[in-house]
Motif scaffolding. Sequence first.
Motif, PDB file in Angstrom:
ATOM      1  N   ARG A  78       0.559  -0.813  -0.175  1.00  0.00           N
ATOM      2  CA  ARG A  78       0.032  -0.750   0.496  1.00  0.00           C
ATOM      3  C   ARG A  78       0.771   1.220  -0.168  1.00  0.00           C
ATOM      4  N   ALA A  79       0.371   2.262  -0.994  1.00  0.00           N
ATOM      5  CA  ALA A  79       1.625   3.436  -0.730  1.00  0.00           C
ATOM      6  C   ALA A  79       0.683   4.775  -0.643  1.00  0.00           C
ATOM      7  N   VAL A  80       0.438   5.334   0.047  1.00  0.00           N
ATOM      8  CA  VAL A  80      -0.371   6.771   0.591  1.00  0.00           C
ATOM      9  C   VAL A  80       0.762   7.683  -0.719  1.00  0.00           C
ATOM     10  N   VAL A  81      -0.066   8.134  -1.006  1.00  0.00           N
ATOM     11  CA  VAL A  81       0.465   9.795  -2.181  1.00  0.00           C
ATOM     12  C   VAL A  81      -0.074  10.962  -1.560  1.00  0.00           C
ATOM     13  N   VAL A  82       0.582  12.394  -1.740  1.00  0.00           N
ATOM     14  CA  VAL A  82       0.562  13.611  -0.834  1.00  0.00           C
ATOM     15  C   VAL A  82       1.105  14.482  -2.058  1.00  0.00           C
ATOM     16  N   SER A  83       0.266  14.823  -2.529  1.00  0.00           N
ATOM     17  CA  SER A  83       0.127  15.801  -2.951  1.00  0.00           C
ATOM     18  C   SER A  83       0.755  17.318  -2.403  1.00  0.00           C
ATOM     19  N   LEU A  84       2.250  18.042  -2.267  1.00  0.00           N
ATOM     20  CA  LEU A  84       3.198  18.785  -1.777  1.00  0.00           C
ATOM     21  C   LEU A  84       3.034  20.359  -2.888  1.00  0.00           C
ATOM     22  N   VAL A  85       2.242  20.060  -3.949  1.00  0.00           N
ATOM     23  CA  VAL A  85       1.897  20.915  -4.878  1.00  0.00           C
ATOM     24  C   VAL A  85       1.083  21.428  -4.816  1.00  0.00           C
ATOM     25  N   GLU A  86       0.313  20.596  -4.917  1.00  0.00           N
ATOM     26  CA  GLU A  86      -1.670  20.620  -4.594  1.00  0.00           C
ATOM     27  C   GLU A  86      -2.026  22.075  -3.147  1.00  0.00           C
ATOM     28  N   ALA A  87      -0.716  21.837  -2.184  1.00  0.00           N
ATOM     29  CA  ALA A  87      -0.848  21.959  -0.969  1.00  0.00           C
ATOM     30  C   ALA A  87      -0.145  23.366  -0.801  1.00  0.00           C
ATOM     31  N   PRO A 104      18.244   2.184 -10.872  1.00  0.00           N
ATOM     32  CA  PRO A 104      16.816   1.983 -11.460  1.00  0.00           C
ATOM     33  C   PRO A 104      15.652   1.380 -11.756  1.00  0.00           C
ATOM     34  N   VAL A 105      14.379   1.700 -11.337  1.00  0.00           N
ATOM     35  CA  VAL A 105      13.409   1.248 -10.611  1.00  0.00           C
ATOM     36  C   VAL A 105      11.454   1.815 -11.936  1.00  0.00           C
ATOM     37  N   THR A 106      11.303   0.920 -12.553  1.00  0.00           N
ATOM     38  CA  THR A 106      10.055   1.362 -12.661  1.00  0.00           C
ATOM     39  C   THR A 106       9.170   0.641 -12.305  1.00  0.00           C
ATOM     40  N   PRO A 107       8.070   1.302 -11.361  1.00  0.00           N
ATOM     41  CA  PRO A 107       7.351   1.856 -10.675  1.00  0.00           C
ATOM     42  C   PRO A 107       5.796   1.307 -11.435  1.00  0.00           C
ATOM     43  N   VAL A 108       4.929   0.500 -10.367  1.00  0.00           N
ATOM     44  CA  VAL A 108       3.411   0.512 -11.110  1.00  0.00           C
ATOM     45  C   VAL A 108       2.997   0.505 -10.034  1.00  0.00           C
ATOM     46  N   ALA A 109       1.701   2.185 -10.049  1.00  0.00           N
ATOM     47  CA  ALA A 109       0.820   2.287  -9.065  1.00  0.00           C
ATOM     48  C   ALA A 109      -0.558   2.159  -9.482  1.00  0.00           C
ATOM     49  N   THR A 110      -1.314   0.658  -8.797  1.00  0.00           N
ATOM     50  CA  THR A 110      -2.227   0.099  -9.195  1.00  0.00           C
ATOM     51  C   THR A 110      -3.737   0.735  -8.448  1.00  0.00           C
ATOM     52  N   VAL A 111      -4.781   1.119  -9.570  1.00  0.00           N
ATOM     53  CA  VAL A 111      -5.642   2.225  -8.561  1.00  0.00           C
ATOM     54  C   VAL A 111      -6.842   1.526  -8.847  1.00  0.00           C
ATOM     55  N   LYS A 144      -8.994  13.743  -7.803  1.00  0.00           N
ATOM     56  CA  LYS A 144      -9.511  14.064  -8.807  1.00  0.00           C
ATOM     57  C   LYS A 144     -10.804  13.003  -8.000  1.00  0.00           C
ATOM     58  N   GLU A 145     -10.403  11.864  -7.550  1.00  0.00           N
ATOM     59  CA  GLU A 145     -10.865  11.102  -7.433  1.00  0.00           C
ATOM     60  C   GLU A 145     -11.531  11.154  -5.520  1.00  0.00           C
ATOM     61  N   GLY A 146     -11.072  11.853  -5.571  1.00  0.00           N
ATOM     62  CA  GLY A 146     -10.996  11.292  -3.732  1.00  0.00           C
ATOM     63  C   GLY A 146     -10.412  10.703  -3.012  1.00  0.00           C
ATOM     64  N   ARG A 147      -9.097   9.913  -3.595  1.00  0.00           N
ATOM     65  CA  ARG A 147      -8.256   8.832  -3.281  1.00  0.00           C
ATOM     66  C   ARG A 147      -6.877   9.430  -2.624  1.00  0.00           C
ATOM     67  N   SER A 148      -6.491   8.651  -2.245  1.00  0.00           N
ATOM     68  CA  SER A 148      -5.541   8.901  -1.584  1.00  0.00           C
ATOM     69  C   SER A 148      -4.111   8.114  -1.969  1.00  0.00           C
ATOM     70  N   ALA A 149      -4.640   6.453  -1.772  1.00  0.00           N
ATOM     71  CA  ALA A 149      -3.694   5.263  -1.829  1.00  0.00           C
ATOM     72  C   ALA A 149      -4.317   4.465  -2.974  1.00  0.00           C
ATOM     73  N   CYS A 150      -2.965   3.329  -3.547  1.00  0.00           N
ATOM     74  CA  CYS A 150      -2.670   3.037  -4.864  1.00  0.00           C
ATOM     75  C   CYS A 150      -2.282   1.591  -3.845  1.00  0.00           C
ATOM     76  N   PHE A 151      -2.113   0.469  -4.493  1.00  0.00           N
ATOM     77  CA  PHE A 151      -1.396  -0.329  -4.963  1.00  0.00           C
ATOM     78  C   PHE A 151       0.188   0.054  -5.315  1.00  0.00           C
ATOM     79  N   LEU A 152       0.909  -0.785  -4.716  1.00  0.00           N
ATOM     80  CA  LEU A 152       2.273   0.044  -5.624  1.00  0.00           C
ATOM     81  C   LEU A 152       3.475  -1.598  -5.662  1.00  0.00           C
TER      82      LEU A 152
END
Length: 342
Positions: free
Chosen positions: A173-182, A335-342, A313-321
């Motif tokens: 589980r990954a929690v995403v925080v938008s610092l640019v939004e804040a 190097p890494v190619t991460p994939v987030a699934t929502v 936009k969806e009012g969510r803050s977490a995803c599967f990483l």
Amino acid sequence: MDSGRRWKRRPEGANWGDFGADDQIGRMNLLTPERRLAGAAEIREGLAFTLSLPLDLPGWGKGTEFRRPPRLFATTSHDGQAMYNLPIGFGTDNPRGVVCDDGVILCTQYSTQWDSLAHMGMRFDADDDGIEEIVYYNGYRAGEAIIAPEGDQPPVARALGIENLATAGVQGRAVVVSLVEAFGPGRTWVGHADLQRAMADQGCVVREGDFLLLHTGFDDALIAARGEADPRAMDQVGAVLDGRDPALRDWVRDCGLIAICADNIGVEGFGFADCSAGCDHSMAPLHDLCLFKLGIHLGEMWRTGELSRWLLKEGRSACFLTAPPLRLPGAVGSPVTPVATV
């Protein structure tokens, strides 16, 4: 050494030995099957977001920086021909098959990357004898575990190399925080109170075993520059965590997160030249805390913008990483190619 450990004294606030005397993955030990299942529960739409920049970005490093862009080359056949558009065939004078085959020379931490726990060490009196030695997470020693190049011998991390993270099953589980939004797109130093306010406004809750992903807008600026970004101008783009803030360091230690990943260079801000806040290191106090003391991996220059905007936009803050590094024995980054699934 007590109980076969490589140290008699561990740094204040460190967790050395808590996951075993020979542990090499730190807080990733908290990534249990149950926590992966909890992360998978964040998948509701089946949409996937690739969190990697093109590996030829940021675009600088062309002779002026110690990390250089990747360079592709064609491998060669047994008779010395470049294996690119090369006709191949067996037992025929008129082969119809054509092959391309290549290799790459790259700096493992030039673009979207993981830092291994061998990336940052410190001088510290781990033997409790009044003499400081160079040590890394869990007391692994320079010269014994982390070997510098000498002559024709390449460098190697005999312990704490990135291959340990590759086999740790980096999914959860990954929690995403938008610092640019804040805080907007400009340079803002974000301490504990600032981060907590932004997380509360966005409904972000970090649980034990979570990844923390930050979006600062740095990735958007890099993409827009199309490989022509000015590194000095980029130093003023996006919010950065203020590792000098003791409350922020305490929160990172206590909240149970297992990795911090951001779209910028370094996750935290650089550019201060004192230890007035009680930091152990004048340049990168969060690196010291995370990589050296706690075994918290750091991911840098991830492409978090698209994911962050969708979640907001969806009012969510977490995803599967899912984000395993290359299984490259002895390397201190990947190097890494991460994939987030929502």
